[in-house]
Motif scaffolding. Structure first.
Motif, PDB file in Angstrom:
ATOM      1  N   ASN A   1       0.865  -1.175   0.000  1.00  0.00           N
ATOM      2  CA  ASN A   1       0.000   0.000   0.000  1.00  0.00           C
ATOM      3  C   ASN A   1       0.901   1.223   0.000  1.00  0.00           C
ATOM      4  OD1 ASN A   1      -1.811   2.087   0.627  1.00  0.00           O
ATOM      5  ND2 ASN A   1      -3.142   0.701   1.753  1.00  0.00           N
ATOM      6  N   ASP A   2       1.216   1.709  -1.201  1.00  0.00           N
ATOM      7  CA  ASP A   2       2.108   2.848  -1.397  1.00  0.00           C
ATOM      8  C   ASP A   2       3.409   2.679  -0.609  1.00  0.00           C
ATOM      9  OD1 ASP A   2       3.068   5.172  -2.404  1.00  0.00           O
ATOM     10  OD2 ASP A   2       1.572   6.490  -1.508  1.00  0.00           O
TER      11      ASP A   2
ATOM     12  N   SER B   1       0.699  -4.677   3.082  1.00  0.00           N
ATOM     13  CA  SER B   1      -0.751  -4.596   3.272  1.00  0.00           C
ATOM     14  C   SER B   1      -1.169  -4.974   4.689  1.00  0.00           C
ATOM     15  CB  SER B   1      -1.461  -5.502   2.267  1.00  0.00           C
ATOM     16  OG  SER B   1      -1.038  -6.849   2.414  1.00  0.00           O
TER      17      SER B   1
ATOM     18  N   ILE C   1      -6.683  -4.796   0.265  1.00  0.00           N
ATOM     19  CA  ILE C   1      -6.527  -3.541  -0.469  1.00  0.00           C
ATOM     20  C   ILE C   1      -7.621  -3.481  -1.523  1.00  0.00           C
ATOM     21  CG2 ILE C   1      -5.065  -2.232  -2.065  1.00  0.00           C
ATOM     22  CD1 ILE C   1      -2.641  -3.221  -0.602  1.00  0.00           C
TER      23      ILE C   1
ATOM     24  N   ALA D   1      -7.751   3.021  -5.998  1.00  0.00           N
ATOM     25  CA  ALA D   1      -6.361   3.289  -6.359  1.00  0.00           C
ATOM     26  C   ALA D   1      -6.259   4.415  -7.383  1.00  0.00           C
ATOM     27  CB  ALA D   1      -5.717   2.029  -6.928  1.00  0.00           C
TER      28      ALA D   1
ATOM     29  N   ASN E   1       2.440  -2.621  -6.087  1.00  0.00           N
ATOM     30  CA  ASN E   1       2.302  -1.423  -5.262  1.00  0.00           C
ATOM     31  C   ASN E   1       1.044  -0.670  -5.672  1.00  0.00           C
ATOM     32  OD1 ASN E   1       3.168   0.507  -3.298  1.00  0.00           O
ATOM     33  ND2 ASN E   1       3.893   1.827  -4.951  1.00  0.00           N
TER      34      ASN E   1
ATOM     35  N   ASP F   1      -2.801   4.902  -3.496  1.00  0.00           N
ATOM     36  CA  ASP F   1      -4.161   5.411  -3.314  1.00  0.00           C
ATOM     37  C   ASP F   1      -4.229   6.858  -2.826  1.00  0.00           C
ATOM     38  OD1 ASP F   1      -3.454   5.149  -0.625  1.00  0.00           O
ATOM     39  OD2 ASP F   1      -4.523   3.251  -0.393  1.00  0.00           O
TER      40      ASP F   1
END
Length: 727
Positions: A119-120, A124, A138, A143, A167, A170
């Motif tokens: 997540n960026d 996760s 996720i 996104a 990756n 969001d």
């Protein structure tokens, strides 16, 4: 019983939840049509999108390591209920499948604990690597862009990325002020194959002072059981049951217990100044999904697959996540400092016939710091520190993995330098990891591991349009808890599963040759790669059945993965009728064990208080199981005057390069199409009507990568329609 009414569902009625998500979206009324506003034009060249998964931001075309990016209109067209399905049409990328609620990315034949989902830039925090029926926490619909790093990403993200990383960016914690004081997007869609209803909204705003930036988003999705072209069971399984004198299964047309419900939302706020930012955010992800065909695996395989409520298995996943992110620019000898911290509280409850069966709890913490330095002796680079901890527990009759406390620390450096037409990238990382278990319940002792990864990549620029790349990696991965300590019935895979607490670190050595050619309207990307694994860890079938249920053991042997990919896009016509683009892609991977001889393993199964011992010989050579088949795809796209449309097909080859005791899978063709009409308004807003179709030939499709391939085919013909609003 409706999925929204099963145990563990939120108390808020489903219509109220959907209305709550949608009422947040301002400006849903459609204003008068105006000429297109460039502010709402979607990116047409995904190679030009900045990739955030690396500490040295570059475009996809400029990176030496292979990467795929989905953003803009292409991401809108690809979005699906699971992350795996969303990225599944990218070259070299497919998806696992355990019903519509579960789809994890498979990169070049590798999945599970070898593919990191981010997540960026941060993990996760779920337990989707533990079992094939565990979902990724996720939501792809929220996104901004999705990046797929193909090949070992261990250098950047540690042991769990030895096969690659996905990756999801969001923007839930803003890092810059918005272009407009208030902006965002919303979407409503409905689907035919499963009565899908999805509503999504996200809003970003900057305060009058210009320093505070706010973010809010929300999503609600509900589907029913999905339609299938024929029988739920495959022809091979039906024939096998008939030969054994079992009554033929009559489930057809609709797949029982395949409904899905998902809620997701987030709040974030950042202070943004001239030299950096600091922000905090909180998010939740809650989903409930059925496990199709679970009755086949339940109760040691003796239940009938009747789809009844008493036999069905449902999973409720709930995750709460808190994050802090900060960045500072212009630090003398250093360009930027980025710090990211996350805390996850995750609970995963399996319901069997409406009663709680097994509960998985996972509390995860992760911190990451990246310090980018200016050129030192001609080398621009970044230092990184990554620290994580996971407290995992499982309680219930089918808790086949004991609780554990895992810690990981990694330190890395990556740098690059240009030598005229030659660009060189080097990197190194060292990881220290430990898994602590209670010796009273685990089959083996606690373990500590060290791993070192090295990477070198070169790119020769033969001109502005053509470059050739060569990548060499040595990456290491420590065994996961389930590989070390599994000991019991694993309902998801329909087998008894036994770990090996003596497993060692596996080592991968990769060589990859890539070509990129982009001249005018024609673009070509191609790659050939080979990866040699020392002590590759895999789940091997023993050929032994204990009380009618197969037994599998985690085994190590040398392995080799060989594959290739090609993607060609040609805008062959661009005039007053619009732009016409043809695309063809293909990928293939061959995966084999290359060890010698056999390994004798021993294990024991407890049944009704009695323990029965077994032994089996495991071959150290031969095909690996559940390897994705080769594919070839073609697509025709058109865009002009606010319209865009596409028609494509992907042919999945049959997979008969199978492991011992594994069945082959027939090939199939999936045809998809999309149509959208986009218009901007005088007020700077925009809206879009869209129509998407999938599996338009209503083919029976059974992914070879799925443990449920003989019980749960992919959905049949589906048409989805909706509206998107940009403001």
């Amino acid at each position: 019983m409706n999925s929204a009414q099963r145990p563990g569902s939120p108390a808020l009625p489903r219509r109220s939840r959907l209305a709550l998500a949608l009422c947040l979206a301002p400006g849903l009324a459609l204003p008068a049509v105006a000429q297109d506003d460039p502010r709402h034009e979607e990116p047409t060249d995904l190679d030009a999108v900045i990739v955030r998964a690396t500490p040295l931001p570059k475009t996809a075309e400029d990176l030496t390591r292979p990467v795929e990016v989905l953003a803009g209109a292409r991401l809108d067209e690809a979005k699906a209920n699971s992350l795996g399905e969303t990225v599944a049409r990218l070259p070299g990328v497919q998806s696992s499948y355990f019903g519509p609620g579960v789809g994890r990315p498979i990169i070049r034949g590798l999945d599970g604990a070898r593919v990191q989902v981010l997540n960026d830039g941060l993990g996760s925090g779920d337990v989707s690597t533990l079992s094939a029926d565990h979902a990724v926490s996720i939501e792809p619909f929220l996104a901004n862009q999705i990046e797929v790093l193909k090949g070992p990403a261990t250098l950047l993200y540690g042991s769990g990325a030895i096969g690659g990383a996905v990756n999801v960016v969001d923007g839930r914690i803003p890092e810059a002020v918005t272009a407009q004081p208030l902006e965002g997007r919303a979407e409503l869609r409905a689907g035919s194959v499963n009565d899908e209803k999805t509503g999504m909204v996200r809003v970003d705003a900057t305060s009058a002072s210009g320093n505070l930036v706010f973010h809010v988003d929300g999503l609600h999705r509900e589907t029913g059981d999905y339609d299938i072209p024929g029988f739920a069971e495959s022809a091979g399984l039906r024939a096998e049951e008939a030969a054994e004198g079992e009554e033929a299964e009559e489930i057809a047309g609709t797949l029982p217990n395949s409904a899905l419900r998902t809620d997701s939302g987030a709040l974030g706020v950042s202070w943004v100044g001239g030299r950096g930012f600091i922000g905090v955010g909180a998010s939740l992800f809650n989903t409930r999904y059925g496990i199709p065909g679970a009755a086949h695996h339940h109760d040691d395989g003796h239940d009938e697959a009747d789809g009844s409520e008493d036999a069905q298995v449902d999973i409720v996943l709930d995750q709460r996540r808190q994050e802090v992110r900060a960045g500072l620019d212009e630090l003398g000898a250093f360009q930027t400092l980025r710090v990211k911290l996350a805390r996850n509280d995750y609970t995963h409850t399996e319901f069997e016939g409406g009663a709680v069966g097994t509960v998985f709890d996972n509390r995860a913490y992760e911190g990451r710091a990246e310090l980018v330095h200016r050129a030192w002796a001609g080398w621009t680079g970044a230092f990184g520190l990554q620290v994580s901890r996971r407290e995992f527990s499982a309680v219930g009759d089918e808790a086949f993995v004991p609780g554990s406390d895992s810690r990981d620390t990694g330190l890395f450096w990556v740098g690059e330098r240009d030598f005229g037409a030659l660009s060189l990238e080097l990197g190194a990382r060292h990881d220290r990891s430990s898994i602590d278990v209670d010796p009273a319940v685990a089959v083996g002792p606690s373990r500590d591991f060290d791993g070192t990864s090295l990477s070198a990549a070169a790119r020769w620029n033969f001109g502005e349009d053509v470059h050739l790349s060569l990548g060499l990696d040595r990456a290491q991965r420590a065994p996961a808890a389930e590989e070390l300590y599994s000991n019991g019935l694993h309902v998801a895979t329909g087998s008894f599963e036994f770990g090996d607490p003596t497993l060692d670190v596996e080592t991968a050595r990769r060589a990859e040759l890539g070509l990129h050619w982009h001249r005018g309207a024609l673009k070509l990307d191609a790659a050939l790669y080979q990866v040699h694994y020392d002590d590759f860890i895999h789940l091997a079938d023993t050929g032994v059945e204990a009380h009618g249920t197969p037994a599998r053991v985690w085994n190590q042997a040398d392995a080799r993965f060989t594959g290739g990919e090609i993607d060609v896009q040609w805008t062959f016509l661009e005039n007053e009728t619009g732009a016409w683009t043809a695309r063809v892609f293909a990928d293939t991977v061959r995966a084999r064990l290359t060890g010698d001889g056999e390994r004798t393993v021993a294990f024991a199964v407890e049944e009704d208080g009695e323990v029965e011992a077994f032994t089996a010989d495991i071959a150290q050579s031969g095909n690996l199981p559940r390897i994705a088949p080769g594919r070839v795809g073609a697509e025709l796209r058109w865009a002009g005057n606010g319209w865009r449309a596409g028609l494509g097909a992907v042919r999945y080859a049959s997979q008969d390069d199978v492991a011992a005791f594994e069945t082959a899978t027939d090939g199939y063709t999936l045809v998809h199409a999309n149509l959208a009409w986009h218009r901007d308004t005088p007020g700077g807003n925009a809206w879009e009507l869209f129509l998407d179709g999938s599996n338009l030939l209503d083919q029976e499709a059974r992914p070879h990568t799925s443990f449920l391939k003989d019980l749960a085919p992919l959905p049949g013909r589906s048409v989805t329609a909706g509206v998107r609003v940009f403001f």
